[in-house]
Write an enzyme that holds these catalytic residues in place. Structure first.
Site, PDB file in Angstrom:
ATOM      1  N   HIS A 160      -9.978  -3.400   9.137  1.00  0.00           N
ATOM      2  CA  HIS A 160      -9.990  -3.252   7.834  1.00  0.00           C
ATOM      3  C   HIS A 160     -10.371  -4.377   6.800  1.00  0.00           C
ATOM      4  O   HIS A 160     -10.752  -4.113   5.506  1.00  0.00           O
ATOM      5  CB  HIS A 160      -8.346  -3.083   7.322  1.00  0.00           C
ATOM      6  CG  HIS A 160      -7.885  -1.590   7.549  1.00  0.00           C
ATOM      7  ND1 HIS A 160      -8.528  -0.553   6.724  1.00  0.00           N
ATOM      8  CD2 HIS A 160      -6.999  -1.036   8.301  1.00  0.00           C
ATOM      9  CE1 HIS A 160      -7.957   0.320   7.085  1.00  0.00           C
ATOM     10  NE2 HIS A 160      -6.758   0.307   7.918  1.00  0.00           N
ATOM     11  N   GLU A 218       0.863  -1.238   0.184  1.00  0.00           N
ATOM     12  CA  GLU A 218       0.033   0.226  -0.233  1.00  0.00           C
ATOM     13  C   GLU A 218       1.018   1.258  -0.048  1.00  0.00           C
ATOM     14  O   GLU A 218       1.872   1.385   0.800  1.00  0.00           O
ATOM     15  CB  GLU A 218      -1.094   0.085   1.015  1.00  0.00           C
ATOM     16  CG  GLU A 218      -1.963   1.097   1.138  1.00  0.00           C
ATOM     17  CD  GLU A 218      -2.790   1.159   2.394  1.00  0.00           C
ATOM     18  OE1 GLU A 218      -4.055   1.563   2.246  1.00  0.00           O
ATOM     19  OE2 GLU A 218      -2.436   0.825   3.563  1.00  0.00           O
ATOM     20  N   GLY A 230       4.394  -0.205  12.361  1.00  0.00           N
ATOM     21  CA  GLY A 230       2.988  -0.505  12.309  1.00  0.00           C
ATOM     22  C   GLY A 230       2.783  -1.929  11.851  1.00  0.00           C
ATOM     23  O   GLY A 230       3.035  -2.864  12.116  1.00  0.00           O
ATOM     24  N   GLU A 248      -9.072   4.358   6.660  1.00  0.00           N
ATOM     25  CA  GLU A 248      -8.214   4.509   7.681  1.00  0.00           C
ATOM     26  C   GLU A 248      -9.004   5.286   9.044  1.00  0.00           C
ATOM     27  O   GLU A 248      -8.833   5.019   9.944  1.00  0.00           O
ATOM     28  CB  GLU A 248      -7.158   5.302   7.467  1.00  0.00           C
ATOM     29  CG  GLU A 248      -6.054   4.712   6.122  1.00  0.00           C
ATOM     30  CD  GLU A 248      -5.319   3.289   6.892  1.00  0.00           C
ATOM     31  OE1 GLU A 248      -5.693   2.841   7.838  1.00  0.00           O
ATOM     32  OE2 GLU A 248      -5.004   2.529   5.889  1.00  0.00           O
ATOM     33  N   MET A 288      -0.057  -3.729   8.254  1.00  0.00           N
ATOM     34  CA  MET A 288      -0.685  -3.715   7.184  1.00  0.00           C
ATOM     35  C   MET A 288      -1.714  -4.812   6.796  1.00  0.00           C
ATOM     36  O   MET A 288      -1.501  -5.913   7.005  1.00  0.00           O
ATOM     37  CB  MET A 288       0.312  -3.982   6.074  1.00  0.00           C
ATOM     38  CG  MET A 288      -0.412  -3.785   4.451  1.00  0.00           C
ATOM     39  SD  MET A 288      -1.207  -2.212   4.376  1.00  0.00           S
ATOM     40  CE  MET A 288      -2.296  -2.968   2.938  1.00  0.00           C
ATOM     41  N   GLU A 289      -2.912  -4.135   6.463  1.00  0.00           N
ATOM     42  CA  GLU A 289      -4.178  -5.084   6.421  1.00  0.00           C
ATOM     43  C   GLU A 289      -4.444  -5.791   5.214  1.00  0.00           C
ATOM     44  O   GLU A 289      -5.701  -6.295   5.093  1.00  0.00           O
ATOM     45  CB  GLU A 289      -5.322  -4.061   6.568  1.00  0.00           C
ATOM     46  CG  GLU A 289      -5.814  -3.135   5.225  1.00  0.00           C
ATOM     47  CD  GLU A 289      -5.090  -1.885   5.251  1.00  0.00           C
ATOM     48  OE1 GLU A 289      -5.500  -1.137   4.784  1.00  0.00           O
ATOM     49  OE2 GLU A 289      -4.066  -1.676   5.813  1.00  0.00           O
ATOM     50  N   ASN A 290      -3.238  -6.575   4.803  1.00  0.00           N
ATOM     51  CA  ASN A 290      -3.704  -7.461   3.668  1.00  0.00           C
ATOM     52  C   ASN A 290      -4.763  -8.396   3.868  1.00  0.00           C
ATOM     53  O   ASN A 290      -4.621  -9.037   5.203  1.00  0.00           O
ATOM     54  CB  ASN A 290      -2.202  -8.218   3.554  1.00  0.00           C
ATOM     55  CG  ASN A 290      -0.979  -7.517   3.595  1.00  0.00           C
ATOM     56  OD1 ASN A 290      -1.027  -6.607   2.460  1.00  0.00           O
ATOM     57  ND2 ASN A 290      -0.220  -7.579   4.555  1.00  0.00           N
ATOM     58  N   HIS A 306      -7.580  -2.277  14.755  1.00  0.00           N
ATOM     59  CA  HIS A 306      -7.757  -1.562  13.734  1.00  0.00           C
ATOM     60  C   HIS A 306      -7.531  -2.399  12.129  1.00  0.00           C
ATOM     61  O   HIS A 306      -8.352  -2.126  11.385  1.00  0.00           O
ATOM     62  CB  HIS A 306      -6.210  -0.615  14.050  1.00  0.00           C
ATOM     63  CG  HIS A 306      -6.222   0.459  12.770  1.00  0.00           C
ATOM     64  ND1 HIS A 306      -6.658   1.836  12.620  1.00  0.00           N
ATOM     65  CD2 HIS A 306      -5.692   0.247  11.391  1.00  0.00           C
ATOM     66  CE1 HIS A 306      -6.168   2.295  11.491  1.00  0.00           C
ATOM     67  NE2 HIS A 306      -5.637   1.301  10.727  1.00  0.00           N
ATOM     68  N   GLU A 307      -6.600  -3.159  12.450  1.00  0.00           N
ATOM     69  CA  GLU A 307      -6.240  -4.000  11.000  1.00  0.00           C
ATOM     70  C   GLU A 307      -7.341  -4.994  10.707  1.00  0.00           C
ATOM     71  O   GLU A 307      -7.688  -5.191   9.608  1.00  0.00           O
ATOM     72  CB  GLU A 307      -4.846  -4.599  11.298  1.00  0.00           C
ATOM     73  CG  GLU A 307      -3.669  -3.789  11.442  1.00  0.00           C
ATOM     74  CD  GLU A 307      -3.470  -2.423  10.324  1.00  0.00           C
ATOM     75  OE1 GLU A 307      -4.036  -2.763   9.240  1.00  0.00           O
ATOM     76  OE2 GLU A 307      -2.935  -1.559  10.895  1.00  0.00           O
TER      77      GLU A 307
END
Length: 885
Positions: free
Chosen positions: A336, A163, A296, A355, A298-300, A332-333
C-alpha cells in the site's frame, strides 16, 4: 505453482485454438482521472495545499484541543468554505491576517463545517487559522484510546485509524482522497511518552508541567486518511534498508518480539523498490503494534498500525505458523505504501485499486520469499469466499458507486479484496509476469503523488503487454457476478472436442426471480489433467469449440485454478475428470471440488455428486483439499442445528475426518509450520465442534496438562485444544479460561482464552459471556467477536440476538457506527429462517444509513439462501448417508 499461459492463439495437443469472440455487451472503462470530475461531497473550488497542525491530546479528559493553519488555493471567489468535521467544537476561524472571525455552521448529518466570512476570499492563495477541540473516542475511528494490561497495571495508548473518512474526527479538513496535501504535525504530550507520526521527529522541546513539544517533518502530498499519530509508553527497534530507517514500535517490553516483522520489512522494502521501479520515498517506515483498538492493520504512509497480535511474534506463545500471517499482513500494508499511498484512488468507487492489488501482492511476496508455504494453493479459500458473495443478487461490481461514508465503509469486503486479487492474478498470467510488471512500473512513475482511476491502470498494462486488457478487465470490474462456463466433450472417431459456453453462475433461493445475463471476456486455461504448467488459453466471449485430445481423455477447464469463474461439466467430461481425480494437481483437485460444492449450493447438482467425489479423496491428500471438504462439511453441520438430520450427519462427517486425523495423530512429525501440522489443528477444532468424544476427552486431558506445565502443549495445538475445551466447558473450566485471559499481558493469548470461553455451549455460560461484553474488561476489538462466537461456536444465536436488542444503546456507545451499519446485519446470518430476516428488517437502527440498509439486504439474502439450501440439501444428504450405510 505458477501457471504460465501462452497468447490467445496457443498450442493444444498440436492443434491451433480458434477463438470465437461474440462482439456483444462490450464494457468500456471510465475516463482517466480528472480532479474536477471526481465524485465527492465537497466543492472543488477550494483546495488545501498544506496543513500545519498542533494537537494537545488529553488522555484523561479524552479531549483533543488543536490549532491548525491550512494553506489553501481558492479557485473562484467565495465567502463560504465547507470542509469536514465530526464531533468538533470551534473556538475561532480566521483567514489570512484578519482578526475577524468567520461564522461556523455545523451539519452533523453531512459531517461538515461551513465557514462564512464577512468578505469573499479572492481567487488565489490564502491561509486559514482554526482553533478547535475534537474528541478522543472509545471506538476505533478517528483518534481513540486503548487500555491494555501490563505487569505494572493498566496503561493507556492513543492512536488513530482514519480510513475511509475519519481524519475529520481529529482535525477539520477536506477529508476526501482526491484532496491531497502535505501535513506538518506538532504534538504536546507528557515527557515520558513517545509519539510516532508519518515522518521522523525533527525537534523535541521540554515544556512546563512535565510536558514536551514534538515536531515532525512535513509529509509529501497525501490523502487525509493516511495521516497517523500514536502516543504511549512505547519503544522502538530499527534497521536500515536502502537509505530508509525501518522501525517496529511496541509498548514497553515488547519491541523485541517485532524482530521477525523487522527482518521481513527490510527484505520486502528492497523487493518492492525493484518491483515498482520507484523507491519508497519517505525517510522512515514504522510498523506500530497497537494492543487493541482494531482488527488487522492500516497502511498510514510511513507509520503502519497493526493490531498487536498481527505484528509481534513470541515463540513462547505463538505457533510457528503465525509467521505466515505476520508476513502476509506486513507485505499487504507495505504494498500500500506504493499502491494506495504514493498513487491513490480518486474516490472510494475505486477502492479495489488499493485493496485488490495489495492483497495480490502479499501472496506474490510470500511465494517469492517462502515458496514452501505454497500461499496461492493454501489461500484458495479467499477467491472461493468472494465467488460465494459475487454469485448473489446483492453483489456489487468491483468498481461500485459510493454515495457517502457509510457506503465507503461497507465497500471493504471480499469483492473488493479477494475478487480484486483474483482478477489481478488472472491478468498477470494472461499478460505474463514481465509485461505486467512493466505496466505497473509505468503506472507508478506516471502517477506518483497523484490520484488515479481503474482506467489509468488498464491503459498502462495494455501498452506494456500489447494485449486487449481494458475490455477483459472492465468486464470483471464494471459489472457484478461470476461467469459460469459450461464444458462438455464429444468424440468424433478417436478425436475429442470440447465445447465451452459462457453463462452466469447464481446462488439464489428457488423462488427468486432470474438475474439478468452477463457477458465477460474470459481468459480460459484448458488442457489435459496434470498439464497446468503448459496450459493453453482461449479468450472466451460467448462460446467456442476447441480440440481436446483423444476420445475419453480427461480435459480440465481452469487448469491451475487461476481463473475467476465456475465450471459446470457435462456428463462425459464429469465422469472422465472424476476418474482422473488422483492425477490432478492439488490446485486442480481443490478447484474441481470447490466447483462441485458450488453447484450443490446453486441447486445445479445434487449433494450426492459432491459427496461421491469426497469419497474418492485419499486420507493422505493435501491440506487445502481437506480444508475445502471441511468447509463444506461445516456448512452442512451449521445448517443442521435443531434438525433431525444432524446426528447421522455428524456421525458421517466425524467418521470421514477421523480417518485423516488418525493418519496424522496427535503427536505426528512436523516442523510446527508445515501443512500437516496446520491440518492437524484444523481437524481437532472441527471434530471437537462435531462432538467427537475421543477428541474432546484428549483435548481436555492435554489442557489439564498444560495448566500444570505450559510447555507440554505445543504452540501449534493451543488454539484448537483450548477451543474444544471451551465448547464443552462447565463453570469451573469457564472460570479457568477467564482467569487465564485476565492474567495474561500477551494479546494473542488473551484472545485465545476469551474466545474459547465465548464458545461454551452451556446457556448459563453464554449469558455470562454476553454480560461480560458490557464491562470494560473486554477489549473493544473483540467485543463483537465474542458475541458472534456465542451465536456460532456456542450455538446460542437466539440468546445473543435477544441480548443485542436489549443492550443496543450501550453496545453502540462502545463500538460506534460500524456496530450499527455492519455488525448487526452480519450477525443475523447465523439464522436461516424468514422470521429472523423480518426481525432484522424491523430493527430500526440498522436502517439509519444507506450503507446499513445495503448490509441488511445482503444479510436477508444470505438467510434466504441458507433456508433454501437447508430444505433442499439436508434431506438429500441424509438419504445418501442412510443408503451408503
Amino acid at each position: 505453482m505458477k501457471l504460465k499461459v501462452t497468447a490467445p492463439l496457443a498450442r493444444y495437443c498440436g492443434a491451433m485454438i480458434v477463438m470465437m469472440i461474440v462482439v456483444t455487451g462490450a464494457v468500456r472503462a471510465e475516463p482517466v482521472f480528472s480532479f474536477d470530475a471526481t465524485p465527492g461531497k465537497l466543492s472543488k473550488t477550494v483546495v488545501p495545499i498544506n496543513y500545519s497542525i498542533e494537537l494537545r491530546p488529553d488522555a484523561e479528559s479524552l479531549t483533543l484541543p488543536g490549532v491548525e493553519v491550512i494553506d489553501i488555493e481558492v479557485r473562484e471567489p467565495t465567502a463560504r468554505l465547507t470542509l469536514n468535521a465530526v464531533n468538533t467544537t470551534f473556538a475561532s476561524v480566521t483567514a489570512d491576517d484578519s482578526l475577524e472571525r468567520a461564522d461556523v455552521a455545523l451539519d452533523a448529518a453531512a459531517e461538515t463545517a461551513t465557514f462564512t466570512f464577512a468578505q469573499p476570499l479572492a481567487a488565489g492563495a490564502h491561509r486559514l487559522r482554526i482553533e478547535f477541540t475534537a474528541r478522543i473516542n472509545k471506538f476505533d475511528r478517528g483518534f481513540f484510546f486503548v487500555d491494555y494490561p501490563t505487569d505494572s497495571g493498566v496503561k493507556r495508548l492513543l492512536t488513530s485509524k482514519l480510513e475511509p473518512a475519519d481524519a475529520r474526527r481529529i482535525f477539520p479538513c477536506w477529508d476526501e482522497p482526491a484532496f491531497k496535501a502535505s501535513f506538518k504535525l506538532t504534538v504536546v504530550i507528557p515527557r515520558h511518552l513517545l509519539a510516532v507520526g508519518n515522518m521522523p521527529i525533527t525537534k523535541e522541546e521540554s515544556l512546563e508541567a512535565n510536558l514536551k513539544q514534538v515536531a515532525f517533518a512535513a509529509t509529501p502530498k497525501m490523502s487525509t486518511y493516511l495521516f497517523v499519530l500514536t502516543v504511549g509508553e512505547l519503544e522502538r527497534i530499527t534497521a536500515e534498508a536502502d537509505g530508509v530507517t525501518i522501525g517496529v514500535v511496541a509498548t514497553t517490553g515488547k519491541a523485541a518480539q517485532g524482530q521477525f516483522a523487522l527482518d521481513s520489512a527490510v527484505k520486502l522494502l528492497a523487493w518492492f523498490n525493484d518491483y515498482f521501479g520507484v523507491k519508497y520515498p519517505l525517510p522512515k517506515l514504522d510498523l506500530i503494534a497497537v494492543p487493541g483498538g482494531f482488527g488487522g492493520a492500516m497502511e498510514n504512509w510511513g507509520g503502519i498500525t497493526f493490531f498487536e497480535s498481527r505484528l509481534l511474534f513470541d515463540p513462547a506463545t505463538n505457533p510457528d505458523s503465525a509467521r505466515r500471517g505476520i508476513f502476509s499482513i506486513i507485505a499487504h500494508e507495505m504494498a500500500h505504501q506504493w499502491f494506495g499511498d504514493l498513487v491513490t484512488m480518486a474516490w472510494w468507487d475505486n477502492l479495489w485499486l488499493n485493496e485488490g492489488f495489495a492483497t495480490w501482492m502479499a501472496t506474490k511476496a510470500a511465494e517469492q520469499f517462502y515458496p514452501q508455504w505454497q500461499s496461492w494453493l493454501n489461500g484458495y479459500g479467499a477467491k472461493q469466499f468472494a465467488m460465494g458473495l459475487d454469485a448473489r443478487r446483492t453483489s456489487h461490481p468491483i468498481q461500485q458507486p459510493i454515495a457517502n461514508e457509510s457506503e465507503a465503509m461497507i465497500a471493504f469486503d471480499a469483492i473488493t479484496y479477494n475478487k480484486g486479487q483474483a482478477l489481478i492474478r488472472m491478468l498477470e498470467n494472461y499478460l505474463g509476469e514481465a509485461a505486467f510488471r512493466d505496466g505497473i512500473r509505468a503506472y507508478m512513475s506516471a502517477h506518483a503523488y497523484g490520484n488515479t482511476t481503474t482506467a489509468d491502470l488498464w491503459r498502462a498494462l495494455e501498452r506494456a503487454g500489447h494485449k486487449p486488457v481494458t475490455d477483459i478487465a472492465a468486464s470483471f470490474t464494471e459489472q457484478d457476478g461470476v461467469p459460469l462456463i459450461s464444458a462438455e466433450t464429444a468424440c468424433n472417431g478417436d478425436a475429442q472436442r470440447l465445447t465451452l459456453r459462457q453463462g452466469r453462475f447464481v446462488i439464489a433461493p428457488a423462488r427468486a426471480a432470474a438475474l439478468p445475463p452477463r457477458n465477460w471476456q474470459i481468459p480460459v486455461a484448458v488442457g489435459p489433467v496434470g498439464t497446468a504448467q503448459s496450459a493453453d488459453v482461449v479468450l472466451l466471449h460467448g462460446s467456442t469449440e476447441v480440440p481436446a485430445g483423444s476420445c475419453g481423455e480427461a480435459t480440465k477447464v481452469n487448469l491451475g485454478d487461476i481463473g475467476y469463474y465456475r465450471v459446470e461439466y457435462g456428463p462425459a467430461s464429469m465422469a472422465a475428470l472424476a476418474k482422473a481425480l488422483p492425477q490432478m494437481s492439488p490446485a486442480d483437485r481443490v478447484n474441481f471440488l470447490a466447483d462441485g460444492w458450488a453447484m450443490v449450493q446453486a441447486g445445479r447438482a445434487e449433494p450426492s455428486s459432491y459427496l461421491g467425489l469426497v469419497e474418492n479423496i485419499g486420507v493422505d491428500d493435501r491440506r487445502p483439499v481437506w480444508d475445502q471438504i471441511i468447509t463444506a462439511f461445516s456448512a452442512l453441520n451449521r445448517l443442521s442445528r435443531d434438525r433431525p438430520e444432524r446426528p447421522a450427519l455428524q456421525r458421517y462427517i466425524s467418521a470421514r475426518l477421523r480417518t485423516v486425523f488418525d493418519r496424522l495423530g496427535w503427536d505426528g512429525s512436523g516442523s510446527g509450520d508445515d501443512d500437516n501440522t496446520l491440518l492437524r489443528g484444523s481437524l481437532i477444532w472441527t471434530l471437537g465442534e462435531l462432538g467427537d468424544e475421543a477428541i474432546i476427552a484428549e483435548a481436555k486431558r492435554r489442557f489439564a496438562g498444560f495448566l500444570s506445565d505450559p510447555q507440554s502443549l505445543p504452540g501449534a495445538l493451543r488454539d484448537s485444544v483450548t477451543h474444544v475445551v471451551g465448547i464443552t466447558a462447565d463453570r469451573a473450566t469457564y472460570d479457568t479460561l477467564l482467569t487465564l485471559a485476565r492474567k495474561s499481558t500477551v494479546t494473542n493469548e488473551r484472545l485465545r482464552y476469551y474466545y474459547a470461553a465465548a464458545a461454551a455451549r452451556d446457556p448459563a455460560l453464554a449469558h455470562a459471556t454476553l454480560a461480560l461484553t458490557l464491562t470494560d474488561e473486554v477489549p473493544g476489538t473483540i467485543l463483537t467477536g465474542l458475541i458472534g462466537s456465542v451465536a456460532s461456536s456456542g450455538e446460542q444465536p437466539d440468546l445473543a440476538w435477544d441480548f443485542l436488542q436489549k443492550n443496543y444503546d450501550a453496545l453502540f456507545a462502545k463500538q460506534g457506527p460500524q456496530f450499527r451499519d455492519q455488525f448487526i446485519a452480519n450477525f443475523m446470518t447465523n439464522f436461516s429462517d424468514e422470521r429472523h430476516a423480518a426481525e432484522l428488517a424491523a430493527f430500526a437502527p440498522v436502517q439509519a444509513t444507506s450503507g446499513g440498509r445495503a448490509m441488511v439486504g445482503r444479510a436477508q439474502e444470505v438467510i434466504a439462501i441458507s433456508a433454501d439450501l437447508k430444505a433442499r440439501a439436508l434431506p438429500a444428504v441424509d438419504a445418501w448417508i442412510k443408503a451408503r450405510k
